[in-house]
Design an enzyme around this catalytic site. Structure first.
Site, PDB file in Angstrom:
ATOM      1  N   ASP A 136      -0.109  -2.768   7.059  1.00  0.00           N
ATOM      2  CA  ASP A 136       0.859  -2.843   8.157  1.00  0.00           C
ATOM      3  C   ASP A 136       1.914  -3.924   7.944  1.00  0.00           C
ATOM      4  OD1 ASP A 136      -0.695  -0.876   9.390  1.00  0.00           O
ATOM      5  OD2 ASP A 136      -1.961  -2.376  10.372  1.00  0.00           O
ATOM      6  N   GLY A 163       4.849  -3.426   6.799  1.00  0.00           N
ATOM      7  CA  GLY A 163       6.212  -2.894   6.948  1.00  0.00           C
ATOM      8  C   GLY A 163       6.616  -2.082   5.721  1.00  0.00           C
ATOM      9  N   LYS A 164       5.609  -1.552   5.018  1.00  0.00           N
ATOM     10  CA  LYS A 164       5.889  -0.758   3.807  1.00  0.00           C
ATOM     11  C   LYS A 164       6.794   0.432   4.120  1.00  0.00           C
ATOM     12  CE  LYS A 164       1.435  -0.219   3.294  1.00  0.00           C
ATOM     13  NZ  LYS A 164       0.933  -1.166   4.302  1.00  0.00           N
ATOM     14  N   GLY A 165       6.472   1.126   5.240  1.00  0.00           N
ATOM     15  CA  GLY A 165       7.229   2.330   5.595  1.00  0.00           C
ATOM     16  C   GLY A 165       8.712   2.043   5.732  1.00  0.00           C
ATOM     17  N   ASN A 223      -5.581   7.233   7.191  1.00  0.00           N
ATOM     18  CA  ASN A 223      -5.880   5.877   7.685  1.00  0.00           C
ATOM     19  C   ASN A 223      -4.588   5.057   7.740  1.00  0.00           C
ATOM     20  OD1 ASN A 223      -5.810   6.027   4.878  1.00  0.00           O
ATOM     21  ND2 ASN A 223      -7.405   4.517   4.519  1.00  0.00           N
ATOM     22  N   GLY A 248      -0.628   4.252   8.656  1.00  0.00           N
ATOM     23  CA  GLY A 248       0.359   4.542   9.692  1.00  0.00           C
ATOM     24  C   GLY A 248       1.612   3.778   9.309  1.00  0.00           C
ATOM     25  N   HIS A 249       2.623   4.498   8.846  1.00  0.00           N
ATOM     26  CA  HIS A 249       3.852   3.853   8.367  1.00  0.00           C
ATOM     27  C   HIS A 249       4.981   4.160   9.348  1.00  0.00           C
ATOM     28  CE1 HIS A 249       2.214   3.751   3.950  1.00  0.00           C
ATOM     29  NE2 HIS A 249       1.444   3.140   4.813  1.00  0.00           N
ATOM     30  N   GLN A 258      -2.203   1.133   2.769  1.00  0.00           N
ATOM     31  CA  GLN A 258      -3.108  -0.016   2.848  1.00  0.00           C
ATOM     32  C   GLN A 258      -2.512  -1.196   2.059  1.00  0.00           C
ATOM     33  OE1 GLN A 258      -4.899   3.260   2.050  1.00  0.00           O
ATOM     34  NE2 GLN A 258      -4.503   3.375   4.209  1.00  0.00           N
ATOM     35  N   ASP A 276      11.717 -12.098  12.554  1.00  0.00           N
ATOM     36  CA  ASP A 276      12.127 -12.301  13.952  1.00  0.00           C
ATOM     37  C   ASP A 276      10.956 -12.681  14.851  1.00  0.00           C
ATOM     38  OD1 ASP A 276      11.630  -9.476  13.153  1.00  0.00           O
ATOM     39  OD2 ASP A 276      11.602  -9.143  15.318  1.00  0.00           O
ATOM     40  N   GLY A 322      13.112  -8.390   6.792  1.00  0.00           N
ATOM     41  CA  GLY A 322      13.231  -7.617   8.032  1.00  0.00           C
ATOM     42  C   GLY A 322      13.428  -8.562   9.199  1.00  0.00           C
TER      43      GLY A 322
HETATM   44  P1  GDP Z   1       3.147  -0.212   7.223  1.00  0.00           P
HETATM   45  O1  GDP Z   1       1.799   0.384   7.444  1.00  0.00           O
HETATM   46  O2  GDP Z   1       3.116  -1.275   6.159  1.00  0.00           O
HETATM   47  O3  GDP Z   1       4.224   0.792   6.969  1.00  0.00           O
HETATM   48  O4  GDP Z   1       3.526  -0.960   8.575  1.00  0.00           O
HETATM   49  P2  GDP Z   1       3.314  -0.411  10.085  1.00  0.00           P
HETATM   50  O5  GDP Z   1       4.372   0.586  10.371  1.00  0.00           O
HETATM   51  O6  GDP Z   1       1.898  -0.008  10.319  1.00  0.00           O
HETATM   52  O7  GDP Z   1       3.483  -1.744  10.910  1.00  0.00           O
HETATM   53  C1  GDP Z   1       4.668  -2.466  10.900  1.00  0.00           C
HETATM   54  C2  GDP Z   1       5.185  -2.568  12.333  1.00  0.00           C
HETATM   55  O8  GDP Z   1       6.195  -3.542  12.383  1.00  0.00           O
HETATM   56  C3  GDP Z   1       5.855  -1.287  12.809  1.00  0.00           C
HETATM   57  O9  GDP Z   1       5.685  -1.189  14.199  1.00  0.00           O
HETATM   58  C4  GDP Z   1       7.326  -1.514  12.459  1.00  0.00           C
HETATM   59  O10 GDP Z   1       8.220  -0.781  13.290  1.00  0.00           O
HETATM   60  C5  GDP Z   1       7.454  -2.974  12.729  1.00  0.00           C
HETATM   61  N1  GDP Z   1       8.429  -3.672  11.892  1.00  0.00           N
HETATM   62  C6  GDP Z   1       8.707  -3.489  10.564  1.00  0.00           C
HETATM   63  N2  GDP Z   1       9.607  -4.414  10.145  1.00  0.00           N
HETATM   64  C7  GDP Z   1       9.881  -5.185  11.203  1.00  0.00           C
HETATM   65  C8  GDP Z   1      10.705  -6.337  11.392  1.00  0.00           C
HETATM   66  O11 GDP Z   1      11.368  -6.846  10.485  1.00  0.00           O
HETATM   67  N3  GDP Z   1      10.719  -6.884  12.656  1.00  0.00           N
HETATM   68  C9  GDP Z   1       9.979  -6.375  13.683  1.00  0.00           C
HETATM   69  N4  GDP Z   1      10.037  -6.975  14.870  1.00  0.00           N
HETATM   70  N5  GDP Z   1       9.196  -5.296  13.540  1.00  0.00           N
HETATM   71  C10 GDP Z   1       9.144  -4.724  12.305  1.00  0.00           C
HETATM   72  P1  IMO Z   2      -1.341   1.060   6.306  1.00  0.00           P
HETATM   73  O1  IMO Z   2      -0.996   1.980   5.158  1.00  0.00           O
HETATM   74  C1  IMO Z   2      -4.199  -1.699   8.109  1.00  0.00           C
HETATM   75  C2  IMO Z   2      -8.447  -0.929   7.253  1.00  0.00           C
HETATM   76  C3  IMO Z   2      -9.353  -0.539   8.400  1.00  0.00           C
HETATM   77  C4  IMO Z   2     -10.670  -1.132   7.923  1.00  0.00           C
HETATM   78  C5  IMO Z   2     -10.616  -0.894   6.421  1.00  0.00           C
HETATM   79  C6  IMO Z   2     -11.370   0.341   5.947  1.00  0.00           C
HETATM   80  O2  IMO Z   2      -0.765   1.509   7.602  1.00  0.00           O
HETATM   81  O3  IMO Z   2      -1.035  -0.355   5.953  1.00  0.00           O
HETATM   82  P2  IMO Z   2     -10.835   2.952   6.112  1.00  0.00           P
HETATM   83  O4  IMO Z   2     -10.626   3.843   7.292  1.00  0.00           O
HETATM   84  O5  IMO Z   2      -9.685   2.917   5.172  1.00  0.00           O
HETATM   85  O6  IMO Z   2     -12.129   3.221   5.406  1.00  0.00           O
HETATM   86  O7  IMO Z   2     -10.997   1.465   6.735  1.00  0.00           O
HETATM   87  O8  IMO Z   2      -9.247  -0.766   6.077  1.00  0.00           O
HETATM   88  N1  IMO Z   2      -7.238  -0.092   7.079  1.00  0.00           N
HETATM   89  C7  IMO Z   2      -6.001  -0.474   7.377  1.00  0.00           C
HETATM   90  N2  IMO Z   2      -5.551  -1.604   7.972  1.00  0.00           N
HETATM   91  N3  IMO Z   2      -3.327  -0.761   7.676  1.00  0.00           N
HETATM   92  C8  IMO Z   2      -3.771   0.362   7.069  1.00  0.00           C
HETATM   93  O9  IMO Z   2      -2.930   1.250   6.495  1.00  0.00           O
HETATM   94  C9  IMO Z   2      -5.162   0.563   6.935  1.00  0.00           C
HETATM   95  N4  IMO Z   2      -5.923   1.543   6.406  1.00  0.00           N
HETATM   96  C10 IMO Z   2      -7.187   1.133   6.486  1.00  0.00           C
HETATM   97  O10 IMO Z   2      -8.912  -1.116   9.601  1.00  0.00           O
HETATM   98  O11 IMO Z   2     -10.674  -2.529   8.118  1.00  0.00           O
HETATM   99 MG    MG Z   3       0.462   0.742   9.020  1.00  0.00          MG
END
Ligand code: GDP
Ligand code: IMO
Ligand code: MG
Length: 438
Positions: free
Chosen positions: A13, A15-17, A38, A40-41, A224, A333, A413
């Site tokens: 999480d 901010g890869k997406g 698993n 969520g981007h 991940q 931010d 970001g």
């Molecule tokens: P990912 O799994 O690495 O793609 O990241 P996620 O989407 O799960 O989590 C990142 C969260 O941070 C999302 O809700 C994005 O919309 C948000 N986000 C990403 N970049 C920024 C940033 O620079 N500032 C803020 N405030 N939110 C951001």
């Molecule tokens: P993105 O791509 C954050 C965590 C789970 C748990 C561990 C194992 O959005 O960054 P699993 O279901 O993969 O067997 O769970 O990994 N986990 C993540 N945490 N972002 C993710 O994906 C994750 N995918 C799995 O919370 O600790």
């Molecule tokens: Mg994510």
């Protein structure tokens, strides 16, 4: 013919997406190489939020061919609903391709994931319960079904029945659950899912190599992150695949010589969902503030993410494990308004100072972070679009990270929207200072 890897450097999480969406501008194809739903981007375009689980984050760019590589585990129900969700919102998904060699998530995988977690009790990992671990386990056991089996009903049926003999015995005798019905699963997968997915199934290895040979630029999107990596993460509190850059090769079918850039994505602080060690975790008001200002609740499961300060010891290990050429830092931010921003520059392990990540789980568990306190900034960075727009203290913070790691922070970001970012360092790597002296 170059390829770029985008990889998470923390626990997911980061901010890869949003950075894949940004880099897709310079790319023709985006390939997801591991993980499943698993992930969520999130990408935010003009206030509209897209949360993607399986389809590569390049899909929102019309010119991109989004590819789900062989290293991904695919739940067809989720893939179909994601295609439908995007289609209903006006996104063209006709170019999406999924590898016939990607493994399928079957209903017993999801059931086993939840049961294993329940039986672990207090030792549970906190998985997403999507069936990811059991699906990869079957792949390693050579008992998995693949996307290509959807196109061959005879083979699908035979493999399913063989798998169910084992799964049903375990479900009934170990977990006291009802057996699953082969006819029901075969009907769902072969009658409902297969016709929907058939147009998207492809030999993605050939597709990727044809793109590379045509001089196109391919982006490899990790899910991940480094410290959730099965080999290099905080085992056993990890996922069951290899998110690190090496996984980009096996999960897509290209060799390392194609990869010319590895962009490591980090948050300006740290978060973790699920159980496991987290040396810089915060249990105080600062942590609550990060969760609140950063909306740190899972895109996927809605769980509160555990907050902490940026850990440069871990980040340096991630740079090594992935051969990062540069960093992208999200959510600067969120640190707006903190009087002091802390960064971990070393650990105290049993009275000994170290800047290396302890290899032993017990030592990592006992590692006490040693912090450098840097001045915070009061002005919001949200409107910054160039390095010069950032408050001096924010520039110093990012420059400190660059010096410690010896790598440029390419992008920063400053908000979730697609255009809310700054090119911080378009130049070359700064000289690393000795971590011990940082
Ligand atoms: P990912 O799994 O690495 O793609 O990241 P996620 O989407 O799960 O989590 C990142 C969260 O941070 C999302 O809700 C994005 O919309 C948000 N986000 C990403 N970049 C920024 C940033 O620079 N500032 C803020 N405030 N939110 C951001
Ligand atoms: P993105 O791509 C954050 C965590 C789970 C748990 C561990 C194992 O959005 O960054 P699993 O279901 O993969 O067997 O769970 O990994 N986990 C993540 N945490 N972002 C993710 O994906 C994750 N995918 C799995 O919370 O600790
Ligand atoms: Mg994510």
């Amino acid at each position: 013919m170059p390829a770029t890897v985008v990889v998470g450097t923390q626990w997911g999480d980061e901010g890869k997406g949003r950075f894949v969406d940004l880099l897709a501008k310079e790319t023709q194809m985006v390939v997801r190489y591991q993980g499943g739903h698993n992930a969520g981007h999130t990408i935010v375009v003009d206030g509209e939020k897209f949360a993607l689980q399986l389809i590569p984050s390049g899909v929102l760019n019309d010119h991109i061919i989004p590819v789900i590589g062989n290293g991904v585990v695919v739940d067809p129900r989720v893939l179909i609903s994601e295609l439908d969700m995007l289609g209903s919102r006006g996104v063209d998904t006709s170019q999406v391709r999924v590898s016939g060699n990607a493994h399928l998530i079957l209903p017993y995988h999801q059931e086993m994931d939840a049961l294993i977690e329940r039986y672990l009790g207090d030792n549970r990992l906190g998985t997403t319960k999507r069936g990811i671990g059991p699906a990869y386990a079957d792949k390693a056991l050579r008992a998995g079904l693949r996307v290509q089996d959807l196109m061959d009903p005879g083979a699908f049926r035979a493999k399913l029945e063989a798998a169910l003999r084992d799964k049903n015995a375990t479900l009934a005798r170990v977990y006291n659950r009802l057996p699953l019905d082969a006819d029901e699963i075969a009907h769902l997968y072969l009658e409902e899912y297969a016709p929907r997915l058939a147009p998207y199934v492809a030999d993605t290895v050939t597709l990727i190599h044809e793109a590379l040979e045509a001089g196109q630029h391919v982006l490899l999107e990790g899910a991940q992150a480094t410290f959730l990596d099965l080999d290099h993460g905080t085992y056993p509190f990890v996922t069951s695949s290899n998110p690190t850059a090496g996984g980009a090769c096996t999960g897509s079918g290209i060799g390392p010589r194609h990869i010319t850039r590895v962009v490591g994505v980090a948050k300006a602080y740290a978060t973790r969902v699920g159980a496991g060690p987290f040396p810089t975790e915060l249990f105080d008001e600062a942590g609550d503030r990060i969760v609140e200002q950063g909306h740190e609740f899972g895109t996927n499961t809605g769980r509160r993410r555990r907050p902490g300060w940026l850990d440069l010891v871990m980040l340096r290990q991630a740079v090594r494990l992935n051969s990062c050429s540069e960093l992208a830092i999200a959510k600067l931010d969120v640190l707006d308004g903190f009087e002091t921003v802390r960064v971990c520059v070393a650990y105290d392990v049993d009275g000994r100072r170290t800047t290396s990540l302890p290899d032993l789980q017990g030592e990592l568990g006992r590692a006490d972070p040693i912090y450098e306190d840097l001045p915070g900034w009061t002005a919001s960075v949200r409107r910054a679009r160039e390095r010069g727009d950032l408050p001096p203290a924010a520039v110093d913070y990012l420059a400190f990270v660059e010096r410690y790691l010896g790598l440029p922070v390419r992008y920063v970001g400053v908000g979730p929207e697609r255009d809310e970012y700054v090119v911080f360092n378009g130049g070359s790597a700064p000289l690393a200072v000795s971590p011990a002296g940082a």
